[in-house]
Design a protein around this motif. Structure first.
Motif, PDB file in Angstrom:
ATOM      1  N   ALA A  59       0.789  -1.117  -0.006  1.00 60.39           N
ATOM      2  CA  ALA A  59       0.014  -0.136  -0.026  1.00 60.39           C
ATOM      3  C   ALA A  59       0.919   1.182  -0.076  1.00 60.39           C
ATOM      4  N   MET A  60       2.053   1.288   0.788  1.00 67.12           N
ATOM      5  CA  MET A  60       3.032   2.329   0.919  1.00 67.12           C
ATOM      6  C   MET A  60       3.645   2.744  -0.624  1.00 67.12           C
ATOM      7  N   ILE A  61       3.945   1.496  -1.021  1.00 71.19           N
ATOM      8  CA  ILE A  61       4.598   1.706  -2.495  1.00 71.19           C
ATOM      9  C   ILE A  61       3.954   2.058  -3.453  1.00 71.19           C
ATOM     10  N   ASN A  62       2.527   1.598  -3.497  1.00 75.74           N
ATOM     11  CA  ASN A  62       1.665   1.878  -4.535  1.00 75.74           C
ATOM     12  C   ASN A  62       1.191   3.422  -4.579  1.00 75.74           C
ATOM     13  N   GLU A  63       1.192   3.684  -3.425  1.00 74.96           N
ATOM     14  CA  GLU A  63       0.813   5.013  -3.105  1.00 74.96           C
ATOM     15  C   GLU A  63       1.906   6.122  -3.694  1.00 74.96           C
ATOM     16  N   GLY A  64       3.123   5.574  -3.306  1.00 73.70           N
ATOM     17  CA  GLY A  64       4.242   6.304  -3.779  1.00 73.70           C
ATOM     18  C   GLY A  64       4.264   6.315  -5.325  1.00 73.70           C
ATOM     19  N   ILE A  65       3.911   5.114  -5.831  1.00 73.74           N
ATOM     20  CA  ILE A  65       3.974   5.040  -7.279  1.00 73.74           C
ATOM     21  C   ILE A  65       2.985   6.043  -8.036  1.00 73.74           C
ATOM     22  N   ASP A  66       1.779   5.869  -7.370  1.00 72.84           N
ATOM     23  CA  ASP A  66       0.682   6.912  -7.684  1.00 72.84           C
ATOM     24  C   ASP A  66       1.181   8.341  -7.815  1.00 72.84           C
ATOM     25  N   HIS A  68       4.447   9.418  -7.934  1.00 73.65           N
ATOM     26  CA  HIS A  68       5.509   9.419  -8.953  1.00 73.65           C
ATOM     27  C   HIS A  68       4.903   9.714 -10.110  1.00 73.65           C
ATOM     28  N   ASN A  69       3.924   8.769 -10.574  1.00 72.28           N
ATOM     29  CA  ASN A  69       3.322   8.794 -12.126  1.00 72.28           C
ATOM     30  C   ASN A  69       2.566  10.115 -12.157  1.00 72.28           C
ATOM     31  N   GLU A  70       2.000  10.594 -11.109  1.00 69.51           N
ATOM     32  CA  GLU A  70       1.277  11.859 -11.299  1.00 69.51           C
ATOM     33  C   GLU A  70       2.405  13.168 -11.801  1.00 69.51           C
ATOM     34  N   GLU A  71       3.652  13.032 -10.973  1.00 69.29           N
ATOM     35  CA  GLU A  71       4.756  14.032 -11.083  1.00 69.29           C
ATOM     36  C   GLU A  71       5.641  13.615 -12.558  1.00 69.29           C
ATOM     37  N   SER A  75       7.644   8.959 -17.297  1.00 68.40           N
ATOM     38  CA  SER A  75       8.464   7.957 -16.621  1.00 68.40           C
ATOM     39  C   SER A  75       7.817   6.953 -15.867  1.00 68.40           C
ATOM     40  N   PRO A  76       6.437   6.530 -15.922  1.00 63.98           N
ATOM     41  CA  PRO A  76       5.723   5.699 -15.042  1.00 63.98           C
ATOM     42  C   PRO A  76       6.134   4.461 -14.556  1.00 63.98           C
ATOM     43  N   LEU A  77       5.852   4.262 -12.845  1.00 63.61           N
ATOM     44  CA  LEU A  77       6.359   3.047 -12.684  1.00 63.61           C
ATOM     45  C   LEU A  77       4.889   2.204 -12.605  1.00 63.61           C
ATOM     46  N   THR A  78       5.255   0.739 -12.465  1.00 63.70           N
ATOM     47  CA  THR A  78       3.877   0.005 -12.590  1.00 63.70           C
ATOM     48  C   THR A  78       3.681  -0.537 -11.091  1.00 63.70           C
ATOM     49  N   PRO A  79       2.232  -0.345 -10.698  1.00 61.77           N
ATOM     50  CA  PRO A  79       2.033  -0.520  -9.180  1.00 61.77           C
ATOM     51  C   PRO A  79       2.489  -2.123  -8.827  1.00 61.77           C
ATOM     52  N   LEU A  80       2.739  -2.457  -7.811  1.00 62.69           N
ATOM     53  CA  LEU A  80       3.218  -3.809  -7.457  1.00 62.69           C
ATOM     54  C   LEU A  80       2.003  -4.693  -6.776  1.00 62.69           C
TER      55      LEU A  80
END
Length: 119
Positions: A59-66, A68-71, A75-80
């Protein structure tokens, strides 16, 4: 609570690890309360509920990915998934990763005046 970000490196990629209200809501939805999740991660017998740890970390990583992807839409990251998160925790080292997650939780819950200033 204040949003705090850390990173975990896995297979050459730095994954953002974020603790904020959105993550708290996910933990509450799954475990009933943040406190219930924390008790599972910090069992009194010294053993960690690995399912709770991997879910919370995911949950913490995927929130960080969200975030990151907005900013960084270029260079988007895929949720885990939870299984991918478990592999990451194994590769990083369970003890080190758990310490990083717990420190993130602790720092995000300090009052604003006790938090380090961003430069």
């Amino acid at each position: 609570m204040k949003e705090i970000m850390e990173t975990l490196e896995y297979r050459g990629v730095e994954y953002p690890l974020v603790m904020n209200i959105n993550v708290l809501q996910e933990l509450q939805n799954k475990y009933g309360s943040f406190e219930a999740w924390a008790h599972k991660v910090l069992l009194g017998n010294g053993e960690t509920d690995l399912g709770a740890l991997t879910f919370g970390t995911m949950a913490m990583i995927n929130e960080g990915i969200d975030i990151h992807n907005e900013e960084h839409p270029d260079s988007p990251l895929t949720p885990l998934t939870q299984k991918q998160t478990g592999r990451m925790l194994t590769a990083v080292g369970l003890e080190d990763a758990t310490e990083k997650v717990l420190n993130l939780v602790t720092e995000s819950n300090k009052s604003a005046e006790k938090q380090p200033k961003k430069e």
